[in-house]
Design an enzyme around this catalytic site. Structure first.
Site, PDB file in Angstrom:
ATOM      1  N   PRO A 112       0.825  -1.217   0.000  1.00 49.12           N
ATOM      2  CA  PRO A 112       0.000   0.000   0.000  1.00 49.12           C
ATOM      3  C   PRO A 112       0.855   1.261   0.000  1.00 49.12           C
ATOM      4  O   PRO A 112       1.916   1.296   0.613  1.00 49.12           O
ATOM      5  CB  PRO A 112      -0.820  -0.110   1.282  1.00 49.12           C
ATOM      6  CG  PRO A 112      -0.144  -1.121   2.118  1.00 49.12           C
ATOM      7  CD  PRO A 112       0.609  -2.034   1.205  1.00 49.12           C
ATOM      8  N   GLY A 114       2.347   4.800   0.765  1.00 51.01           N
ATOM      9  CA  GLY A 114       2.486   5.753   1.862  1.00 51.01           C
ATOM     10  C   GLY A 114       2.033   5.235   3.206  1.00 51.01           C
ATOM     11  O   GLY A 114       1.665   6.024   4.079  1.00 51.01           O
ATOM     12  N   ALA A 115       2.053   3.925   3.390  1.00 50.55           N
ATOM     13  CA  ALA A 115       1.494   3.357   4.623  1.00 50.55           C
ATOM     14  C   ALA A 115       2.569   2.821   5.559  1.00 50.55           C
ATOM     15  O   ALA A 115       2.274   2.096   6.496  1.00 50.55           O
ATOM     16  CB  ALA A 115       0.493   2.261   4.271  1.00 50.55           C
ATOM     17  N   LEU A 117       5.207   0.904   4.632  1.00 47.42           N
ATOM     18  CA  LEU A 117       5.797  -0.375   4.212  1.00 47.42           C
ATOM     19  C   LEU A 117       6.804  -0.187   3.075  1.00 47.42           C
ATOM     20  O   LEU A 117       7.163  -1.152   2.388  1.00 47.42           O
ATOM     21  CB  LEU A 117       4.697  -1.361   3.781  1.00 47.42           C
ATOM     22  CG  LEU A 117       3.696  -1.771   4.869  1.00 47.42           C
ATOM     23  CD1 LEU A 117       2.753  -2.850   4.348  1.00 47.42           C
ATOM     24  CD2 LEU A 117       4.393  -2.275   6.137  1.00 47.42           C
ATOM     25  N   ALA A 121      10.206   3.169  -1.994  1.00 50.74           N
ATOM     26  CA  ALA A 121      11.566   2.637  -2.131  1.00 50.74           C
ATOM     27  C   ALA A 121      11.564   1.397  -3.020  1.00 50.74           C
ATOM     28  O   ALA A 121      12.438   1.230  -3.885  1.00 50.74           O
ATOM     29  CB  ALA A 121      12.145   2.286  -0.760  1.00 50.74           C
ATOM     30  N   ALA A 122      10.563   0.539  -2.846  1.00 52.13           N
ATOM     31  CA  ALA A 122      10.513  -0.690  -3.649  1.00 52.13           C
ATOM     32  C   ALA A 122      10.335  -0.359  -5.125  1.00 52.13           C
ATOM     33  O   ALA A 122      10.977  -0.963  -5.994  1.00 52.13           O
ATOM     34  CB  ALA A 122       9.376  -1.589  -3.151  1.00 52.13           C
ATOM     35  N   ASP A 164      15.141   2.695   3.848  1.00 58.24           N
ATOM     36  CA  ASP A 164      14.183   1.976   2.994  1.00 58.24           C
ATOM     37  C   ASP A 164      14.837   1.425   1.732  1.00 58.24           C
ATOM     38  O   ASP A 164      14.598   0.286   1.343  1.00 58.24           O
ATOM     39  CB  ASP A 164      13.077   2.926   2.521  1.00 58.24           C
ATOM     40  CG  ASP A 164      12.050   3.219   3.590  1.00 58.24           C
ATOM     41  OD1 ASP A 164      12.401   3.115   4.776  1.00 58.24           O
ATOM     42  OD2 ASP A 164      10.914   3.558   3.224  1.00 58.24           O
TER      43      ASP A 164
HETATM   44  O1  PMV Z   1       6.740   5.679   5.860  1.00 61.16           O
HETATM   45  P1  PMV Z   1       7.995   5.295   5.161  1.00 61.16           P
HETATM   46  O2  PMV Z   1       8.038   3.850   4.794  1.00 61.16           O
HETATM   47  O3  PMV Z   1       8.302   6.196   3.998  1.00 61.16           O
HETATM   48  O4  PMV Z   1       9.200   5.508   6.213  1.00 61.16           O
HETATM   49  C1  PMV Z   1       9.600   6.781   6.642  1.00 61.16           C
HETATM   50  C2  PMV Z   1      10.689   6.628   7.657  1.00 61.16           C
HETATM   51  C3  PMV Z   1      11.275   7.928   8.193  1.00 61.16           C
HETATM   52  O5  PMV Z   1      12.293   7.564   9.121  1.00 61.16           O
HETATM   53  C4  PMV Z   1      10.214   8.739   8.934  1.00 61.16           C
HETATM   54  C5  PMV Z   1      11.884   8.788   7.100  1.00 61.16           C
HETATM   55  C6  PMV Z   1      13.110   8.159   6.454  1.00 61.16           C
HETATM   56  O6  PMV Z   1      13.385   8.496   5.294  1.00 61.16           O
HETATM   57  O7  PMV Z   1      13.824   7.392   7.095  1.00 61.16           O
END
Ligand code: PMV
Length: 353
Positions: A112, A114-115, A117, A121-122, A164
């Site tokens: 999903p 922006g949740a 996970l 990045a993937a 990520d």
């Molecule tokens: O919500 P995600 O999977 O984009 O993770 C963000 C993690 C943070 O530490 C808040 C930001 C980052 O880039 O590390």
């Protein structure tokens, strides 16, 4: 055509604090983004994103940028997803020294958006991998992770850590501290994910923590304490036998650290009612520990529970839209073979740069 896939991740510990140079331990999970790339004869880029879904959560769009999204997620999320694909294309062109390369791209993901996970990045990791391979210039994993980080960094206005993208590239559990990124051999941990159907705005949440940290010494201390929790957790993982199932003692200790971490993230203002409700549902059902994962604000929690109890409890929690077990993905990015199914590359979103 070249097809690559890369996994999403949960944060066992350390989100937000990692932005300030503290360590973090993300773990790749078996939810993947798959990117098909085919080089074109011209310099256009055409992108189709489809099946960006988790049960009950589907993103689909067709037609021009103005038409999207015909979906139940906020439009900025879909626009952001497209920004990541563009940034991946730029990195691939640069890496292959092919500034005019054009591509037809199809993105499919069961992570999903922006949740928490690691969906973006993937997509970036799989996209750069597939595009550079398509151009005959495959990248070694370290360079791929670095370029994927730079792509995320650019799209997120500098608010991104390497966590990520490194995790999605390498798979398994990793430890990231500033520019120091390494893989850790861990036993396979019994992750359960609860998803509230929503999403947080990573940029806004990171900015909120930054403001608190600048304003209050105790908020800066809170961030540093998260770093201490991560160091304890990483030591526990390093000392565990990676080939044996995790002991109850190890799960209990990791769970306690997860609970502590969640409490501090809550104090920093990045949890939400629905995330807290899911965390407590899992804990009440007997999970060793539970915390939000990723930026917070909405999205997913991760619990440690080898039994079916947490998942069942989450499924009966009104704030939870879906709950699933998430196996540790030992493979990071990989080329998908046998993917002869050419997608319908209809006229979706086209740019010429
Ligand atoms: O919500 P995600 O999977 O984009 O993770 C963000 C993690 C943070 O530490 C808040 C930001 C980052 O880039 O590390």
């Amino acid at each position: 055509m070249t097809v690559s896939s890369a996994p999403g991740k949960v944060y066992l510990f350390g989100e937000h604090a990692v932005v300030y140079g503290e360590p973090a331990v993300p773990c790749a999970i078996e939810r993947r983004a798959r990117v098909d790339v085919e080089e074109r004869a011209d310099d256009h880029v055409r992108v189709q994103a489809r099946d960006l879904s988790l049960d009950g959560f589907t993103v689909e769009y067709t037609g021009t940028t103005d038409d999207r999204p015909d979906v139940d997620v906020p439009r900025p999320l879909v626009e952001a997803a497209m920004g990541y694909v563009d940034a991946a294309v730029d990195q691939a062109r640069d890496a292959a020294d092919a500034p005019d390369a054009g591509f037809d791209i199809v993105v499919e993901s069961d992570i999903p958006l922006g949740a928490g996970l690691g969906s973006s990045a993937a997509v970036v990791v799989a996209g750069i991998d597939a595009a550079t391979r398509e151009l005959g210039r495959p990248l070694p994993p370290e360079e791929l992770a670095d370029r994927a980080f730079r792509a995320e960094h650019e799209v997120q206005d500098g608010q991104a850590s390497r966590a990520d993208t490194f995790c999605s590239t390498m798979g398994g559990a990793v430890r990231v501290e500033g520019d120091d990124c390494r893989t850790i051999d861990t036993p396979s941990l019994p992750f359960v994910v609860g998803f509230d159907g929503g999403a947080g705005d990573t940029g806004e949440l990171v900015a909120g923590v930054r403001r608190l940290r600048e304003e209050y010494g105790f908020a800066a201390d809170t961030v540093a304490t998260i770093g201490d929790i991560v160091r304890c957790g990483a030591t526990l993982l390093r000392e565990a036998d990676p080939d044996a199932p995790p002991s109850e003692t190890l799960l209990g200790e990791l769970g306690r650290l997860m609970n502590f971490d969640h409490g501090l993230l809550e104090a920093l203002g990045v949890s939400s009612r629905s995330l807290d409700a899911m965390v407590w549902a899992a804990r009440d059902a007997g999970a060793h520990g539970a915390k939000l994962t990723g930026a917070g604000g909405g999205g997913c929690i991760v619990a440690l529970d080898p039994t079916p109890e947490s998942r069942t409890a989450l499924r009966f929690t009104p704030d939870c839209e879906d709950a699933f077990r998430a196996e540790l993905a030992t493979d990071g990015v990989r080329v998908e073979t046998g993917s002869g199914d050419t997608a319908d590359r209809g006229d979706e979103s086209e740019s010429s740069r």
